[in-house]
Each structure stands twice: as C-alpha cells, then as structure tokens.
Design a protein around this motif. Structure first.
Motif, PDB file in Angstrom:
ATOM      1  N   SER A  17      30.491 -41.787 -24.499  1.00 25.36           N
ATOM      2  CA  SER A  17      29.394 -40.825 -24.578  1.00 25.36           C
ATOM      3  C   SER A  17      29.644 -39.703 -23.588  1.00 25.36           C
ATOM      4  O   SER A  17      30.211 -39.923 -22.512  1.00 25.36           O
ATOM      5  CB  SER A  17      28.052 -41.508 -24.281  1.00 25.36           C
ATOM      6  N   LYS A  49      27.555 -43.381 -33.812  1.00 29.40           N
ATOM      7  CA  LYS A  49      27.827 -42.161 -33.054  1.00 29.40           C
ATOM      8  C   LYS A  49      26.825 -41.092 -33.462  1.00 29.40           C
ATOM      9  O   LYS A  49      26.666 -40.769 -34.639  1.00 29.40           O
ATOM     10  CB  LYS A  49      29.255 -41.659 -33.308  1.00 29.40           C
ATOM     11  N   ARG A 105      27.555 -36.022 -27.435  1.00 28.05           N
ATOM     12  CA  ARG A 105      27.988 -37.167 -28.230  1.00 28.05           C
ATOM     13  C   ARG A 105      27.549 -38.454 -27.540  1.00 28.05           C
ATOM     14  O   ARG A 105      27.890 -38.712 -26.393  1.00 28.05           O
ATOM     15  CB  ARG A 105      29.506 -37.164 -28.400  1.00 28.05           C
ATOM     16  N   ASN A 113      28.103 -29.653 -26.625  1.00 30.85           N
ATOM     17  CA  ASN A 113      28.508 -30.780 -27.462  1.00 30.85           C
ATOM     18  C   ASN A 113      27.971 -32.060 -26.822  1.00 30.85           C
ATOM     19  O   ASN A 113      28.382 -32.441 -25.734  1.00 30.85           O
ATOM     20  CB  ASN A 113      30.036 -30.842 -27.582  1.00 30.85           C
ATOM     21  N   ASP A 159      37.796 -40.129 -28.760  1.00 28.85           N
ATOM     22  CA  ASP A 159      37.501 -40.213 -30.183  1.00 28.85           C
ATOM     23  C   ASP A 159      38.255 -41.421 -30.734  1.00 28.85           C
ATOM     24  O   ASP A 159      39.476 -41.424 -30.796  1.00 28.85           O
ATOM     25  CB  ASP A 159      37.950 -38.927 -30.887  1.00 28.85           C
ATOM     26  N   THR A 177      35.210 -28.880 -28.185  1.00 27.33           N
ATOM     27  CA  THR A 177      35.763 -30.186 -28.525  1.00 27.33           C
ATOM     28  C   THR A 177      37.065 -30.449 -27.779  1.00 27.33           C
ATOM     29  O   THR A 177      37.324 -31.572 -27.328  1.00 27.33           O
ATOM     30  CB  THR A 177      36.003 -30.275 -30.040  1.00 27.33           C
ATOM     31  N   ASN A 191      25.986 -30.539 -31.916  1.00 31.06           N
ATOM     32  CA  ASN A 191      26.808 -29.407 -31.491  1.00 31.06           C
ATOM     33  C   ASN A 191      26.023 -28.119 -31.683  1.00 31.06           C
ATOM     34  O   ASN A 191      25.520 -27.852 -32.783  1.00 31.06           O
ATOM     35  CB  ASN A 191      28.109 -29.330 -32.307  1.00 31.06           C
ATOM     36  N   THR A 225      25.887 -37.166 -32.812  1.00 33.93           N
ATOM     37  CA  THR A 225      26.477 -35.934 -32.286  1.00 33.93           C
ATOM     38  C   THR A 225      25.534 -34.768 -32.507  1.00 33.93           C
ATOM     39  O   THR A 225      24.825 -34.683 -33.517  1.00 33.93           O
ATOM     40  CB  THR A 225      27.822 -35.614 -32.968  1.00 33.93           C
TER      41      THR A 225
END
Length: 924
Positions: free
Chosen positions: A562, A502, A542, A540, A654, A647, A506, A504
């Motif tokens: 994703s 993963k 991901r 964000n 998740d 989020t 942010n 990420t």
C-alpha cells in the motif's frame, strides 16, 4: 570588436532599406457562399515580363508576396473544385497592396480534373502535399480508407495511418474538425466518392498557427477536401447483415450538409471485429500489464493476422481477440451569425472483448541461459465510453478573437482475467503462478482550452494568450486469487495460495499557459517573445487488503503493498524566436530557457519527500526551402523535457504477476529528448511522386528497466517474497538511448496497364539501454521493410490492388551479438472489386503471411474473404451481398516483440469463419 559591431549595424540597415524599394501584396481567399478561408489554394503572381511567383494560402486562407517592384501584375488563384480566379493588380511605389478574393465552386472542373488526373496526382502547396483523389480510382462504395491506401507515402495498416513516415493523429474535413479529429471515424465512415483531394501536413497548435511560430505541438494531419457538389445536400450509407455463427453487423452514416451547417450522424453495432472509431482508454486498464512484459511495453517486430496488440495509449485502435462493438455519435459544425463559429461532437461506444493469448518467451543466452517462460492469458472485458468535444470561435473584432474548447469524457470498464505463467529451466518446471482477477474501473477526464488573440495595426505585431486546464480521475477495484507453485531440485512442489483486494485512486490536475508576442523587424524577419508556465499535480493512492483463510472479508491492510504518493512538476520557460522568410526560403530558430521543479511526497505508509530542480536550454529549428514548385526540402529539430509518471515514481510493489514483480523509483529524474528529421519531396506534372525522409532521436536520462533475477527465495517485504527464478524490475535513468528512422517512397503511373505503382523502403534502428542482473547492456533492433503496391486506375467499376512487403528484423543484445532473433515476415495481398453486367458485383481480398527464421512452429497461412452482390433501384443505390470470411479456414494471429533481454512469440484467438448476407443502401 568595434569593426564587427559596425558590420552588424550595416547589415541591419541594409535589410531595412530593402523595404523602401520592395512592396508587399497580401490578401485572403474565401469561399463565396460560406466566406470561410480556402486552405492551400495555389496563388500565382505573374509579372509583365512573364516571371511567375508562387505561394499558397495558409489555414486561414491568407497569402502574401514580398519584395515586389512596383508595376502591373496578373494575380491567378486556383483551387480544387473551384473556378480559377484571375485579376490584374497594380503594385504602387509605396505602401502595401491588399486584395480580398472570393471563389466560386465549379462542378464541371472536377470532371476536367478527372480527365487530366495523371498530370495532377500530387502537388506541393506550401508546407502541404495535396493528392488529387480523381487520380486514384477505387470501386464505387469504397471508403476514404480504401482511397488513402493507394496514395504514395501513405500507409494504412493495423488500424492506423502513417503519412511521410509519421503516424497520423488528426483528420479534418474541409479544414473543420470531424468528431474531434478521430482518425478512424473519418476514414472508415466517409465514402470515397465525395472526396476531391487529400491534404497531408503538420498541423500546428491554434496559437502557433496565429503567430506563425512553431511551439513543438504539431501533429501529422490529413485534411479531406470534399467535392463541391457534396457541400450542400444529404449523403451517406446504411447497411445491415446477418450470418452464420450468429454473426451480425449494422452500420450507418448520414450527413446533412448545408454550406456552413454540417450535421453528421454515425451508428454501428457488430460482433465481427469492426471498430470504426478510436477508443479512449481513460482508466488505463486495457494494457496487458499482468502478463509480465517489459515495463512500458515491448516493441513489435512483426505482426500477422488480425491481432491488434496492446491498447495502452489514451487514444487507441482496435484491441486483440474477438470484439463486439456498439457506437453512436453526432458531429455538428455551424456558423452563428458573423461572429460565432461552432464545432461540437458527442460519441458513445460500448465494446465486449474476449482475448485468449499464448506467449512463449526466450531470453538472450548470456542473460538467463537455459531459462524460458510460457504464459497463457485469458481476459474478458466490457468497456463503456462517453466523450464530448466542442470548439467555439468568437470574432470579437476584425483584429481580436477568442476560442474556447471544452472536453469531457467518461469511462467504465469491467474485466475478468485468468493468467497462467510458468518459468522453465533447461526444459524443467522451476516455478509457476496462476491468478484469477475480477476488476472494475471508473474514470473521467474534463478539460478546457482558452485562447485570446489580437493583431495590432502594425503588420506582424500580435499578442496571444493560451490558458489550459485538465483534470482526470480513475477509481478502481481489483480482486485477485493467487496460486503460486515452487519446484525444488527433486521435482517436488510447494504451493501457496492467497487472495487480495486492491483499491486504487489516481488523480491528476494540469494547468498550462503560454503568452506570446510577435514583432515584425523587417519584411523578411519577425521576432517572437514568449513565456510558458506548466504545472502538473498527480496523486496515486493504492491500498491492498488481504482476505484471511477463515473469513470472506478483505479486512487486513497490507502496508507493504500500500502506498500514497503525490508528485508535482512545475516548469517555467522564457522563449525567443526569429523567423526569416524570403521567397523560396523559410526558417525559424527558437530557444527556451526552462526552469523545472520536480517534487515527490510519499504520505503513506511513512512520510518521505524528494525535490529536484533543473535548468535546461531547449533549442528548436525549422527550415524549409522550395527549389521550385515540384521540389522542396524541410529540416526540423526539436528538444523537450518530460517528467516521470507518478506510477514510475511510486515505490510500491506491483504483484499482478508474482513471477514478474515491479515497483517505481522515487529517485527518477526528468528526461530530455532531441529529435531531428530531414524530408525531401518531389512531385512532377507527369504524375511521379518521390518522398525521402531521415530522422534521429536521442534521449538523455532515458527511463530504462533495471531487472534482478532471484537466485533463491528473497523476502522483499513481510508479505512479498521474490521466488527463485522470479524477476523484480524497477525504472532507472540511463543515457545511451537513440533511434534512427528513414523512408524512401517513389510513386509513378504506368499507362499501358492504367495503374499506379508505389515503391517504398523504410529502415529503423533502435539502441535501448537496460540493466539485467546488475549488468548494463544495449538491446538493439534493426528493421527493414521493402514494399511494392500496384493499384489500378481504370474505372470505378473495376478496381484492384496488389502488394508485397517483407519485414526484415534483427534483434540482439550488445553482450551477445552471436545469438538473437533474425527473421523475415512476408506479407502479400491482392484485392479485387468488379461491377460487371446487370449490376452484379464481385469483391475479393486475399492475404498471405509467412515467416522465415522463426522456430516456434508458426505456420504460413492464407486469409481469403469474398463477396458476390447485386445492385438495384435507381442509380444502383441498393445492393444485396453474400459475404464469406476466411474461406480457407486458416486465419491466425501472431506477434513477435522484443523486451530488454528477451523476445516474445505471441499467438492470440481470432475470428472464426462465417458467411453473411447483407443489404447496403447508398444515400445521395
């Protein structure tokens, strides 16, 4: 209608006419050497007939008396550690009288206060409560934390401080920032013997302090007032120790004070769980999100041992488990010429933490009958932090000033984690998961505040402008290996294993501005007009990549896990406020008309967007009434809006724990909060202190949990399956959240044992809405904590404190009031410090923690630490100690917490027993 209008005009004319017959006396009180304003100095104005008017100086050292008949008065000003000032003043029949007062330090006065300590344990000075440190004896070599723990209305527990029922967020030293107000750095490193007083108050923002109008940004603050003799010179303490099990600790703090210039150096290194600083969690990686707990975290119902809980806030205390910490910092305060004042600090810390945690979860019977959850989690974490803060004040002219506050923080975090989770149905295995995780995160946060302030020639007319900008960035990579097992009715199992990477990113940008104008309407009333603008842009990103079975490369993008999401929250508000102040009564009424625009855009995997617009009326009210110098009453009400986090809005799954999947909700609305509290203070000359507080919070569109339990395997996305018995949670807006808080504290001296007794009772109730398997319910929690503390006030050579508290907890669901969790936590403590003949010292702490009503096999236990030392050298500046930790080898760490429809029993690893020899040297 015409009659009402006439009455209104008549009332305004009457108020204006009063100013013709009543004059004003104002002034500023400063230190003779530093020329800085003295905070909360007591100001008395004595008329010829003996009538006395009281007030106190504000955070700038200013004071004011209104509605005074012309004549001759005696002005008397007193302040801890200074000689009393007395002067005859003549109030003219017209115009305003202004005086500037400079006060000189008086070291002898501190000894006099010590003799009369019983009569000056605590005083009310305006909006502040000032404790006289000389009235609370602690052993020589104690810290500010030890001193605070003896004061009524202040609770020091679990690495945090509460004052008057609220958590202390900032600590000042002589009104100046110390390491940006870091609570732990101040109370754990400053020695108690330099402290003359402790001031507790609600610190407003810089702009609100200038205008006199609250803006809702106040924080509970403690100001440590140092003794006059320590405001110039060098003082501090250095220590080092080594013991069994390779345990070590090194600490040092040295302060160089020379009036305006103050330099403080701090350093520490240990592996015994001593973390004398507040740790930044910029990357948000220290929360235990993978353990399947309630989104947003559960609420602790009781705690034992040294377990510190999760660390999900931006500024957090010590983490759980066993920690090795290193830290180094410098704080600088100075005045450059007549126009510049500067405060700056840099602090570096590095920590290694090992946490081993066992969780047993039980569900309310009507939620999941027969279902339980067991989890073992182990995590090893290395964390590096750099943080820099500065405040520059420039006095452009007598009426215009500029303030600039830059901040900069960096963090790096590396972690290794293992999670083993098992769902059981009627005691039989239903499904389980095991994950092994390797993570690395880098983050930074940079920001700056700029405030321009101007006072016009007309009294009460001001103009101020605040501009603020912040930017944060977190970049993370997490590699996880999964092994999931599903059991069928015959006891046979099926396993599934896979690996994911993963990635990420942010980012968040925040811009704020606040323009405020004030105008004096009468001697008693002031008007405030303002405009506020705030914009937050969040992104964000991901991405999840799969590793195929035939390759070691993570080269397959999983679109279902994703997501790229962007959100923007714009608020604009026009505000109007009225402030009324006359004698003992002070009130402020304000209202904001706010327009808000919440925008969300999903960029990947497919384009989508949403937009919500809101209009809100946000009132506020503050009232303070001083019945006399010993009794005061304060009522506060605030309302505010808050946007959901990016989020919470991001609709991506998740799967950190496959048994507890979660995702965001792009349809979330903003949340409105209403908070009110009433506080009563009484302090007497006989040393009695009484504090009563009651408060309530109501939240509209509360962001609650909606949880679904799979009755059979369900495919959520092409690559994600919700196994039978597993749960899927997402946030939703619900009404019905409210909480109630109350506290009573009564402190008084007992002369025949030369001690102070503090009695307290706090009661808290929370009603939290939730949805579980499509059924709405309320999770309710009641918490009562009676407590008694007996603290000696004998001398600096003999110090003891004994306390007992009971945490009475009841937790249940509105759908199932018959079952729930009812238990009591008993905590008893005894602390003794004694310096006896030949400079020998003995210290002992003894804690008992027991539980009633818990059936998880948790045992009561005792934690006993002791040390024996010998002081030597001139003025007993040096000491050698032999210390023993956990003599009885019973230390435990237990936490009980509640979620939406469950409660958890959590045990964590603790520091093992050890012995250590250490050397301590005091610099004076």
């Amino acid at each position: 209608m015409f009659t009402r209008v006439r009455f209104v005009f008549l009332g305004v004319a009457l108020l204006c006419s009063l100013s013709v017959f009543a004059q004003t006396l104002s002034g500023v009180v400063t230190d003779q050497k530093s020329r800085e304003g003295l905070i909360s100095a007591t100001v008395q104005l004595i008329a010829g007939d003996g009538k006395i008017n009281y007030t106190s100086t504000d955070l700038k050292g200013m004071f004011q008396f209104k509605k005074l008949p012309a004549g001759t008065y005696t002005l008397q000003i007193s302040y801890v550690g200074y000689k009393t000032y007395k002067e005859a003043v003549i109030i003219p029949s017209s115009g305003e009288k202004k005086v500037n007062v400079t006060m000189r330090e008086d070291v002898n006065l501190l000894d006099e206060i010590s003799v009369n300590a019983r009569a000056t344990r605590a005083e009310q000075k305006g909006d502040s409560l000032l404790y006289n440190a000389e009235a609370f004896k602690v052993m020589q070599g104690s810290s500010a934390e030890d001193l605070l723990a003896k004061m009524p209305g202040i609770v020091v527990e679990g690495g945090s401080i509460q004052a008057q029922g609220e958590e202390v967020k900032k600590v000042l030293v002589d009104g100046k920032e110390f390491f940006d107000g870091d609570v732990n750095l101040a109370i754990k490193n400053l020695p108690s013997d330099i402290i003359a007083g402790i001031e507790v108050f609600d610190k407003k923002s810089e702009q609100a302090e200038f205008t006199g109008f609250d803006d809702g940004e106040e924080v509970k603050t403690i100001n440590i007032v140092t003794k006059g003799g320590f405001r110039q010179g060098t003082f501090g303490e250095v220590s080092a120790g080594y013991g069994t099990e390779d345990r070590y600790k090194v600490n040092g703090n040295v302060n160089f004070f020379n009036e305006d210039r103050r330099i403080s150096l701090l350093g520490m290194s240990n592996n015994v769980n001593q973390q004398n600083f507040s740790q930044e969690d910029l990357a948000g990686v220290m929360s235990s999100g993978a353990s399947g707990k309630r989104r947003g975290g559960g609420r602790n119902g009781g705690r034992g041992g040294a377990f510190g809980g999760n660390a999900s806030d931006f500024m957090v205390g010590s983490t759980g488990g066993v920690t090795s910490s290193n830290g180094l910092g410098i704080n600088y305060v100075d005045q450059w010429g007549e126009k510049w004042k500067v405060t700056g600090s840099y602090f570096f810390n590095q920590s290694d933490n090992l946490t081993q945690q066992q969780t047993e979860r039980e569900y309310f019977d009507l939620s999941l009958p027969g279902m339980t959850y067991s989890e073992y989690q182990e995590s090893s974490m290395k964390n590096w932090n750099h943080r820099f803060n500065m405040k520059l004040d420039y006095q452009i002219s007598n009426r215009t000033s500029l303030q600039f506050r830059p901040t900069l923080s960096f963090q790096n975090n590396d972690s290794h984690g293992l999670l083993q989770g098992l769902n059981l149905l009627n005691g039989m295995s239903d499904n389980e998961t095991e994950t092994a995780t390797l993570g690395e995160n880098d983050a930074y946060n940079v920001g700056a505040d700029l405030i321009l302030r101007h006072r016009f020639l007309k009294e009460g007319r001001t103009l101020s402008l605040m501009l603020s900008g912040k930017m944060s960035n977190t970049d993370g990579n997490t590699y996880t290996d999964y092994l999931n097992t599903l059991y069928n009715a015959d006891g046979l199992s099926e396993t599934d294993s896979y690996s994911q990477w993963k990635q990420t990113l942010n980012r968040q940008y925040t811009l704020r501005s606040n323009l405020s104008y004030t105008e004096r309407l009468t001697d008693y009333m002031q008007l405030q007009l303002g405009y506020k603008l705030s914009y937050t842009d969040s992104e964000n990103d991901r991405k999840t990549y799969k590793k195929p079975a035939v390759s070691d490369l993570y080269d397959q993008l999983d679109e279902s896990l994703s997501n790229e999401y962007q959100s923007g929250y714009l608020t604009q508000a026009g505000s109007v406020g009225l402030r009324y102040r006359a004698g003992k009564f002070n009130a402020m009424l304000g209202v904001d008309a706010q327009w808000a625009d919440l925008r969300g855009d999903m960029v990947y995997p497919q384009a989508d967007n949403l937009s919500h617009r809101y209009f809100s009326i946000l009132p506020s009210f503050t009232m303070r009434y001083s019945l006399d110098r010993t009794n005061s009453l304060q009522l506060r009400y605030r309302s505010k809006s808050s946007a959901p986090s990016v989020t919470s809005l991001q609709n991506v799954i998740d799967n950190s724990n496959p048994l507890f999947l979660s995702a965001g909700n792009p349809d979330l609305d903003q949340q409105l909060s209403h908070t009110a509290n009433l506080r009563y203070l009484r302090t007497t000359k006989s040393g009695h202190t009484f504090i009563a507080m009651v408060g309530a919070t109501i939240q509209q569109d509360y962001v609650a949990d909606s949880t679904f339990v799979a009755k059979e395997d369900m495919e959520l996305t092409p690559s994600v399956t919700l196994s039978k018995g597993a749960q899927f949670t997402r946030p939703v807006n619900m009404d019905g959240y409210y909480s109630l808080q109350s506290m009573l504290t009564y402190g008084f001296p007992i002369d025949f044992i030369r001690s102070n007794i503090n009695l307290s009772l706090s009661a808290n109730y929370a009603n939290v809405p939730t949805i579980f398997d499509g059924i709405e319910s309320k999770t309710r929690e009641l918490n009562l904590i009676p407590k008694i503390i007996i603290g000696s006030n004998i001398s600096n050579n003999l110090d003891f404190t004994a306390s007992y508290s009971a945490g009475i907890n009841k937790m249940f669901s509105s759908l199932d009031t018959a079952t729930g969790s009812d238990y009591v936590t008993h905590t008893a403590s005894a602390k003794l410090g004694w310096t006896f003949f030949w400079g020998l010292t003995f210290r002992s702490t003894f804690d008992y923690i027991g539980y009633t009503g818990l059936d998880t096999g948790t045992e009561d236990y005792f934690l006993w630490n002791l040390s024996l030392g010998k002081k030597f050298l001139k003025n007993n500046a040096a000491e050698i100690r032999v210390e023993a930790f956990d003599v009885l080898k019973q230390n435990q760490a237990f936490t009980h917490s509640i979620g939406s429809n469950y409660y958890d029993y959590i045990n964590s690893n603790v520091l093992k027993p050890y012995a250590m020899i250490s050397f301590v040297y005091t610099i004076r």
